[in-house]
Design an enzyme around this catalytic site. Structure first.
Site, short mmCIF file in Angstrom:
data_model
loop_
_atom_site.label_atom_id
_atom_site.label_comp_id
_atom_site.label_asym_id
_atom_site.label_seq_id
_atom_site.Cartn_x
_atom_site.Cartn_y
_atom_site.Cartn_z
N CYS A 158 2.29 101.51 -22.43
CA CYS A 158 3.36 101.43 -23.43
C CYS A 158 3.22 100.24 -24.36
O CYS A 158 3.80 100.22 -25.45
CB CYS A 158 4.72 101.41 -22.75
SG CYS A 158 5.01 102.80 -21.64
N ASN B 62 10.89 108.44 -24.20
CA ASN B 62 9.84 107.44 -24.04
C ASN B 62 8.50 108.08 -24.40
O ASN B 62 8.00 108.92 -23.66
CB ASN B 62 9.84 106.94 -22.59
CG ASN B 62 8.78 105.89 -22.32
OD1 ASN B 62 7.85 105.69 -23.10
ND2 ASN B 62 8.91 105.21 -21.18
N HIS C 220 9.71 98.71 -27.56
CA HIS C 220 9.29 99.94 -26.90
C HIS C 220 10.53 100.74 -26.53
O HIS C 220 11.49 100.21 -25.95
CB HIS C 220 8.48 99.61 -25.65
CG HIS C 220 8.23 100.78 -24.77
ND1 HIS C 220 7.83 102.01 -25.24
CD2 HIS C 220 8.34 100.91 -23.41
CE1 HIS C 220 7.71 102.85 -24.23
NE2 HIS C 220 8.00 102.21 -23.11
#
Length: 314
Positions: free
Chosen positions: A113, A270, A239
């Protein structure tokens, strides 16, 4: 050249939208539970025949068109991804071929990520060193390929998409110095397991505690390296893992009331390495951030790794 700046952005998301109610028909969950725990309402899911390369190339093509550059101007292409199934040729090489970029340095970067912010820093360093004048930096993920659709704790989180930035060498530092690192002792906190049929797993509570306690200091470090304080920021793009994490982190930064906070997680879930460029591209497309304004990018994930920098909004 003393630095680099983001010349243009682009993004792509698949057409299929998976709602919380859709997930409630697949596993024992509910729209209310998902929204309360994660802030997520929908996520985009790629078609079976839609690859990481497909999404990356579409986002990159939009960024390249927005920059006004020709494919031959691009000297470096890097794709941040942890879900591409192709080990060789790299996703970056395939994107370069599709866009007609003739002879770039092309490589993939896997920092989960935190991948896009890590790749952006690497490209910035390359441009500062004179190794190229223009670079394509892409974050692209097909998280649906690594989702265990029977695990209600993780399947509600993940989505697919891509975001891209064209980076150009310049006399000004439009990409600030990176604050990055990792805690390898926590590397199992977020992981893809099983070599042949990998699926996403994480220690959710441990990640939440780490992110909410450690990220504010990393954010301040990135600002300090850019010669700013959080009070100088026009926007913060973290993020997009969980809305509760985003809200807990920004509360600790003492930001101005008018600062734009990216909350694309609500619509996209996500998307791992794609989440930061995807959210930033959407905000600039809506003119939500003034051109030339300072924006904090901040990402974290498997490793546990982190990377963040202040950039000037294109």
């Amino acid at each position: 050249m003393q630095g680099s700046h983001i010349a243009a952005l682009g993004h792509y998301q698949p057409a299929r939208i998976l709602t919380n109610d859709d997930l409630a028909s697949m596993v024992e969950t509910s729209d209310e539970w998902i929204r309360r725990r994660t802030g997520i309402a929908t996520r985009h899911i790629a078609a079976d025949d839609e690859s990481v390369t497909d999404m990356a190339a579409t986002a990159a093509s939009k960024a390249l068109a927005g920059s006004g550059l020709e494919p031959a101007d691009i000297g470096l292409v890097t794709v941040a991804t942890c879900t591409s199934i192709d080990r060789s040729p790299s996703t970056a090489a395939q994107v370069a071929a599709r866009l007609g970029i003739p002879s770039p340095v092309a490589f993939d970067l896997n920092n989960a990520c935190a991948g896009f912010c890590t790749a952006l820093a690497c490209a910035d360093h390359a441009l500062r060193a004179g190794a190229a004048r223009h670079a394509l930096v892409i974050g692209a993920e097909k998280m649906s390929d690594v989702t265990d659709w029977s695990d209600r704790s993780t399947c509600v989180l993940l989505g697919d998409g891509a975001g891209a930035a064209v980076l150009s060498a310049s006399g000004d530092a439009g990409v600030g110095p990176v604050a990055w690192g990792s805690d390898p002792t926590r590397s199992d906190a977020v992981r893809l397991v099983d070599d042949w049929h990998p699926h996403f797993e994480q220690e959710g509570q441990a990640v939440f505690r780490w992110a909410t306690s450690q990220l504010p200091a990393i954010a301040r470090e990135a600002c300090e390296r850019a010669g700013l304080t959080p009070a100088d920021l026009a926007a913060v793009v973290t993020h997009q893992a969980n809305l509760r994490i985003i809200e807990a982190v920004v509360r600790q930064l003492e930001l101005r009331e008018d600062v734009v906070i990216a909350q694309d997680v609500t619509d996209s879930g996500n998307t791992s390495a794609a989440s930061v460029p995807l959210a930033l591209s959407k905000l600039t497309e809506r003119n939500a951030i003034p051109s030339g304004a300072p924006v904090l990018l901040l990402a974290f994930g498997g490793g546990l790794s982190w990377a963040g920098q202040v950039v000037t909004c294109p």
